[in-house]
Design a protein around this motif. Structure first.
Motif, PDB file in Angstrom:
ATOM      1  N   ALA A   1      50.854  43.998  60.879  1.00 42.91           N
ATOM      2  CA  ALA A   1      51.394  43.732  59.541  1.00 42.91           C
ATOM      3  C   ALA A   1      50.694  44.564  58.464  1.00 42.91           C
ATOM      4  CB  ALA A   1      51.292  42.246  59.211  1.00 42.91           C
ATOM      5  N   VAL A   2      49.385  44.721  58.589  1.00 42.21           N
ATOM      6  CA  VAL A   2      48.654  45.445  57.537  1.00 42.21           C
ATOM      7  C   VAL A   2      48.973  46.943  57.611  1.00 42.21           C
ATOM      8  CG1 VAL A   2      46.356  45.991  56.605  1.00 42.21           C
ATOM      9  CG2 VAL A   2      46.885  43.662  57.372  1.00 42.21           C
ATOM     10  N   SER A   3      49.106  47.482  58.814  1.00 41.31           N
ATOM     11  CA  SER A   3      49.534  48.887  58.966  1.00 41.31           C
ATOM     12  C   SER A   3      50.893  49.061  58.290  1.00 41.31           C
ATOM     13  CB  SER A   3      49.673  49.267  60.445  1.00 41.31           C
ATOM     14  OG  SER A   3      48.566  48.843  61.185  1.00 41.31           O
ATOM     15  N   ALA A   4      51.782  48.093  58.530  1.00 41.79           N
ATOM     16  CA  ALA A   4      53.134  48.177  57.950  1.00 41.79           C
ATOM     17  C   ALA A   4      53.089  48.071  56.431  1.00 41.79           C
ATOM     18  CB  ALA A   4      54.024  47.087  58.549  1.00 41.79           C
ATOM     19  N   LEU A   5      52.241  47.183  55.906  1.00 41.83           N
ATOM     20  CA  LEU A   5      52.134  47.054  54.443  1.00 41.83           C
ATOM     21  C   LEU A   5      51.622  48.356  53.828  1.00 41.83           C
ATOM     22  CD1 LEU A   5      50.646  43.433  54.221  1.00 41.83           C
ATOM     23  CD2 LEU A   5      52.876  44.144  53.331  1.00 41.83           C
ATOM     24  N   HIS A   6      50.690  48.996  54.531  1.00 43.68           N
ATOM     25  CA  HIS A   6      50.163  50.260  54.031  1.00 43.68           C
ATOM     26  C   HIS A   6      51.266  51.338  54.034  1.00 43.68           C
ATOM     27  CE1 HIS A   6      46.239  52.671  53.532  1.00 43.68           C
ATOM     28  NE2 HIS A   6      47.240  53.351  53.027  1.00 43.68           N
ATOM     29  N   MET A   7      52.081  51.329  55.079  1.00 45.08           N
ATOM     30  CA  MET A   7      53.206  52.276  55.145  1.00 45.08           C
ATOM     31  C   MET A   7      54.183  52.002  53.993  1.00 45.08           C
ATOM     32  SD  MET A   7      56.614  51.979  56.207  1.00 45.08           S
ATOM     33  CE  MET A   7      56.566  50.621  57.355  1.00 45.08           C
ATOM     34  N   VAL A   8      54.448  50.725  53.715  1.00 46.30           N
ATOM     35  CA  VAL A   8      55.346  50.366  52.614  1.00 46.30           C
ATOM     36  C   VAL A   8      54.761  50.860  51.289  1.00 46.30           C
ATOM     37  CG1 VAL A   8      56.282  48.400  51.296  1.00 46.30           C
ATOM     38  CG2 VAL A   8      56.416  48.412  53.801  1.00 46.30           C
ATOM     39  N   HIS A   9      53.429  50.806  51.178  1.00 49.11           N
ATOM     40  CA  HIS A   9      52.766  51.304  49.977  1.00 49.11           C
ATOM     41  C   HIS A   9      53.109  52.786  49.744  1.00 49.11           C
ATOM     42  CE1 HIS A   9      49.803  51.650  46.864  1.00 49.11           C
ATOM     43  NE2 HIS A   9      49.066  52.520  47.541  1.00 49.11           N
ATOM     44  N   CYS A  10      53.234  53.544  50.830  1.00 47.61           N
ATOM     45  CA  CYS A  10      53.595  54.967  50.714  1.00 47.61           C
ATOM     46  C   CYS A  10      55.003  55.113  50.113  1.00 47.61           C
ATOM     47  CB  CYS A  10      53.514  55.661  52.072  1.00 47.61           C
ATOM     48  SG  CYS A  10      51.851  55.640  52.748  1.00 47.61           S
ATOM     49  N   PHE A  11      55.910  54.242  50.520  1.00 50.43           N
ATOM     50  CA  PHE A  11      57.260  54.258  49.933  1.00 50.43           C
ATOM     51  C   PHE A  11      57.188  53.852  48.458  1.00 50.43           C
ATOM     52  CE2 PHE A  11      60.475  55.092  53.208  1.00 50.43           C
ATOM     53  CZ  PHE A  11      59.691  55.055  54.361  1.00 50.43           C
ATOM     54  N   HIS A  12      56.297  52.914  48.155  1.00 45.10           N
ATOM     55  CA  HIS A  12      56.093  52.475  46.773  1.00 45.10           C
ATOM     56  C   HIS A  12      55.629  53.662  45.924  1.00 45.10           C
ATOM     57  CE1 HIS A  12      54.725  49.892  43.464  1.00 45.10           C
ATOM     58  NE2 HIS A  12      53.594  50.579  43.482  1.00 45.10           N
ATOM     59  N   LEU A  13      54.650  54.399  46.453  1.00 43.84           N
ATOM     60  CA  LEU A  13      54.110  55.547  45.713  1.00 43.84           C
ATOM     61  C   LEU A  13      55.163  56.650  45.525  1.00 43.84           C
ATOM     62  CD1 LEU A  13      50.562  55.882  47.368  1.00 43.84           C
ATOM     63  CD2 LEU A  13      51.113  54.924  45.113  1.00 43.84           C
ATOM     64  N   ALA A  14      56.080  56.742  46.477  1.00 45.23           N
ATOM     65  CA  ALA A  14      57.121  57.774  46.380  1.00 45.23           C
ATOM     66  C   ALA A  14      58.084  57.487  45.219  1.00 45.23           C
ATOM     67  CB  ALA A  14      57.887  57.872  47.698  1.00 45.23           C
ATOM     68  N   GLY A  15      58.117  56.231  44.773  1.00 43.68           N
ATOM     69  CA  GLY A  15      58.909  55.902  43.594  1.00 43.68           C
ATOM     70  C   GLY A  15      60.335  55.432  43.854  1.00 43.68           C
ATOM     71  N   PHE A  16      60.531  54.741  44.943  1.00 42.60           N
ATOM     72  CA  PHE A  16      61.867  54.166  45.195  1.00 42.60           C
ATOM     73  C   PHE A  16      62.145  53.067  44.169  1.00 42.60           C
ATOM     74  CE2 PHE A  16      61.184  56.221  49.253  1.00 42.60           C
ATOM     75  CZ  PHE A  16      62.460  56.587  49.640  1.00 42.60           C
ATOM     76  N   PRO A  17      63.411  52.832  43.855  1.00 40.24           N
ATOM     77  CA  PRO A  17      63.729  51.795  42.874  1.00 40.24           C
ATOM     78  C   PRO A  17      63.220  50.416  43.311  1.00 40.24           C
ATOM     79  CG  PRO A  17      65.704  53.034  43.504  1.00 40.24           C
ATOM     80  CD  PRO A  17      64.605  53.519  44.370  1.00 40.24           C
ATOM     81  N   LYS A  18      62.927  49.598  42.313  1.00 38.65           N
ATOM     82  CA  LYS A  18      62.438  48.228  42.566  1.00 38.65           C
ATOM     83  C   LYS A  18      63.427  47.429  43.414  1.00 38.65           C
ATOM     84  CE  LYS A  18      59.496  47.303  38.765  1.00 38.65           C
ATOM     85  NZ  LYS A  18      59.128  47.551  37.575  1.00 38.65           N
ATOM     86  N   GLY A  19      62.907  46.709  44.389  1.00 36.49           N
ATOM     87  CA  GLY A  19      63.747  45.805  45.175  1.00 36.49           C
ATOM     88  C   GLY A  19      64.444  46.471  46.349  1.00 36.49           C
ATOM     89  N   LEU A  20      64.443  47.805  46.352  1.00 39.52           N
ATOM     90  CA  LEU A  20      65.158  48.498  47.425  1.00 39.52           C
ATOM     91  C   LEU A  20      64.465  48.291  48.776  1.00 39.52           C
ATOM     92  CD1 LEU A  20      67.614  50.367  47.781  1.00 39.52           C
ATOM     93  CD2 LEU A  20      66.011  52.277  47.818  1.00 39.52           C
TER      94      LEU A  20
END
Ligand code: G3P
Length: 478
Positions: free
Chosen positions: A187-206
């Motif tokens: 789960a933590v590896s996955a959360l860190h990966m999601v953080h990368c998508f967050h940093l890339a600037g995808f729209p909120k909620g996507l």
């Protein structure tokens, strides 16, 4: 210490109001390594709402912009390969080097998905009516591929990052939003990966990522009316999900019992090398691992000797040291494997090595002279234990392979391409590899199982198509 990793909703990292957490046990130390939020059903409802509204405007975002963001996420993910790999080592005992390779492969997968997406979603069909009897050329039909809506992605513990992005990438490029439920271990590896998508600037909620107990939010997620597609990789749970899910497309990959059929003319050094790689990499915890060797009696002694010599060279120990064989993911998994080993012992299998276990660490074990009455002939250990069944004809091998409930991949070793093709046609599996161990990649190849191994086909192109619907517009001429 005491930190609980937050979950991700509406572009923000949040604590669950449940006040509860889920502990992630390090398979090597068997102590709590991390904690994640135990999200409530109410929180899942909020995630679904934000995923639904974000998807509406994402579907209208130009394809090239979607691709651009995915390329950005891929690059950021690769930059974060070391800290993510460190999580993979601690959470799922993935050997350190393989953990890094897995993250890089995931970045490549996202980039390829972006490129493939702009091409296959960038074109549609044009049909005319007068090819069907009785029609004049009075109708023009235009087709395009539209998104499904909210895709629920549930990856397994063995590839919590790679098998998450293999669902996230295709879903996003096709205009869907994503709700990710990572496995507890990973789960933590996955959360860190999601953080990368967050940093890339995808729209909120996507993109959202909910963590928690399967017993609390598992069924609630998979049966949620807001979900328009489920992409799941894992074990038996997938069968239960497919029975409970609504009328939505399902993509499922649920394990295998991949057979390795070895003919008399096979290059036995090549076979032995592939059995080691296929059977023992990541300690056998892969759906596509070689899980039973079916070898012609006349070459069995020679092959077993070669494999034994290579097993003796496998290093066993912690993932931090890059050992070939590392602790299996949980104690219950180790207990299950031990149960299969004990059953084979009672029924008279030949142990090529002594059975040895310390905590979750199980030494690699080759079992010769396995017979069909032993559980290990049919069940997947998901561990470093590999059964060898000696056969007297090719038909016997094919029969064993096809009698399995699973049908993911299989492989055949022979220099006779005609025989190999004949065997490939006869094997009831999604893929047959000729002269190599089973594997999912390269990731743009189709990947699918039949029978209990799954529903639908994966691989980048197939996943993009699967996460879309065909829409047609017909122009009626006077
Ligand atoms: O176990 C999951 C399955 O997808 C295996 O992938 O890359 O190890 O063949 P791979």
């Amino acid at each position: 210490d005491g930190e609980v990793f937050k979950y991700y909703v509406d572009g923000e990292w949040k604590k669950s109001t449940s006040g509860k957490s889920v502990s992630i046990i390090n398979p090597t130390t068997r102590k709590t390594q991390y904690k994640v939020q135990a999200c409530s059903q109410e929180e899942v409802n909020k995630v679904m709402d934000s995923a639904k509204s974000a998807q509406k405007s994402w579907a209208k975002t130009p394809l090239w912009k979607r691709a651009e963001l995915l390329h950005k996420a891929a690059a950021i993910l690769k930059e974060h390969k070391d800290p993510i790999a460190e999580c993979l080592v601690k959470e799922i005992a993935k050997p350190a080097k393989d953990a890094v390779t897995g993250v890089v492969r995931s970045g490549d997968l996202i980039s390829y998905t972006a490129e493939e997406g702009v091409r296959i979603l960038g074109e549609g069909k044009f049909l005319v009516s007068d090819s069907f009897p009785g029609n004049e050329r009075t109708k023009y039909c235009l087709t395009s591929k539209i998104p499904l809506g909210v895709v629920l992605a549930i990856p397994p513990f063995n590839y919590p990052v790679n098998l998450a992005v293999s669902k996230i990438g295709p879903a996003l490029i096709a205009g869907n939003s994503i709700v990710l439920k990572p496995p507890t271990q990973g789960a933590v590896s996955a959360l860190h990966m999601v953080h990368c998508f967050h940093l890339a600037g995808f729209p909120k909620g996507l993109i959202s990522c909910v963590t928690g107990k399967g017993s609390e939010i598992g069924d609630f997620l998979t049966m949620h009316p807001g979900v328009n597609c489920i992409s799941f990789t894992g074990g038996d749970t997938g069968v239960a999900i497919s029975k409970k899910a609504g009328m939505i497309p399902l993509q499922m990959e649920l394990g295998g019992k991949d057979a390795c059929i070895v003919l008399e003319d096979a290059d036995l050094d090549l076979v032995a090398a592939n059995i080691i790689k296929g059977g023992f990499s990541y300690s056998g915890q892969r759906c596509t691992a070689v899980k039973v060797v079916l070898v012609m009696e006349s070459v069995a002694d020679a092959l077993v000797e070669k494999v034994k010599a290579k097993v003796a060279k496998l290093t066993v120990g912690p993932p931090e040291n890059n050992c070939d064989i590392t602790p299996v993911v949980t104690e219950s998994s180790a207990n299950f494997i031990e149960g299969l080993v004990n059953d084979a012992k009672e029924k008279g299998a030949t142990f090529c090595q002594e059975y040895k276990r310390e905590g979750n660490l199980i030494w690699p074990l080759l079992l010769d002279n396995v017979r069909p009455d032993m559980r290990i002939a049919w069940e997947e250990p998901f561990g470093p234990v590999l059964p060898v069944i000696r056969i007297n004809s090719v038909e016997e091998g094919i029969h064993h392979c096809n009698a399995s409930n699973f049908g993911l991949q299989g492989c055949v070793f022979t220099k006779d391409i005609n025989k190999a093709m004949m065997i490939s046609d006869a094997m009831e599996t999604g893929t047959v590899q000729i002269n190599s161990a089973p594997a999912r990649g390269p990731d743009h190849f189709p990947f699918q199982g039949i029978k209990d191994s799954g529903i639908g086909s994966q691989g980048i192109t197939n996943s993009i198509n699967m996460m879309t619907k065909v829409k047609t517009t017909v122009i009626n001429l006077p």
